[in-house]
Design an enzyme around this catalytic site. Sequence first.
Site, PDB file in Angstrom:
ATOM      1  CB  CYS A   1       4.687   1.649   7.470  1.00 29.72           C
ATOM      2  SG  CYS A   1       5.666   0.648   6.362  1.00 29.72           S
TER       3      CYS A   1
ATOM      4  CB  CYS B   1       3.593  -1.508   3.461  1.00 28.34           C
ATOM      5  SG  CYS B   1       3.051  -1.790   5.143  1.00 28.34           S
TER       6      CYS B   1
ATOM      7  CB  CYS C   1      -5.319   0.423   8.248  1.00 26.93           C
ATOM      8  SG  CYS C   1      -5.676   2.111   8.769  1.00 26.93           S
TER       9      CYS C   1
END
Length: 141
Positions: A8, A80, A87
Amino acid sequence: MKKVLVLCTGNSCRSQMAEGYLRHFSNQQFEVYSAGVETHGLNPKAVACMLQDGIDISMHTSNLVDEYKHLHFDYVLSVCDHAAERCPVFPSSAIRLHHDFNDPSKVQGSSEAINQAFIATRTAIKIYCEQLAQRILNSEG
């Protein structure tokens, strides 16, 4: 044992809830970690909301995703859109999953409105994590 990383933005709320539920629904058969692309500390409202459902996440810590780059994950779940976009690529064959949950920490208004936002997000995460855990456990065989 399957290793799962939940990502997240700040690793304070949604990813912490998902970590708690994935541990619970896997009957401790998964090694579950959560991290953020930033760290915002554990959100006390998330802790209280989860405790209302019998899941204690009070001992979780807010971690940066970089802390886990050396680990091989079987699944990387972003919870999210912001984390999914930022990422890092892990040097593994991890299955990447994504589901954008509303961020209850962004809700403003009365304490009742804020509590309802946390409950709604918790419920959505709980349903998703229960189904995901079952899918993974059933695929093992």
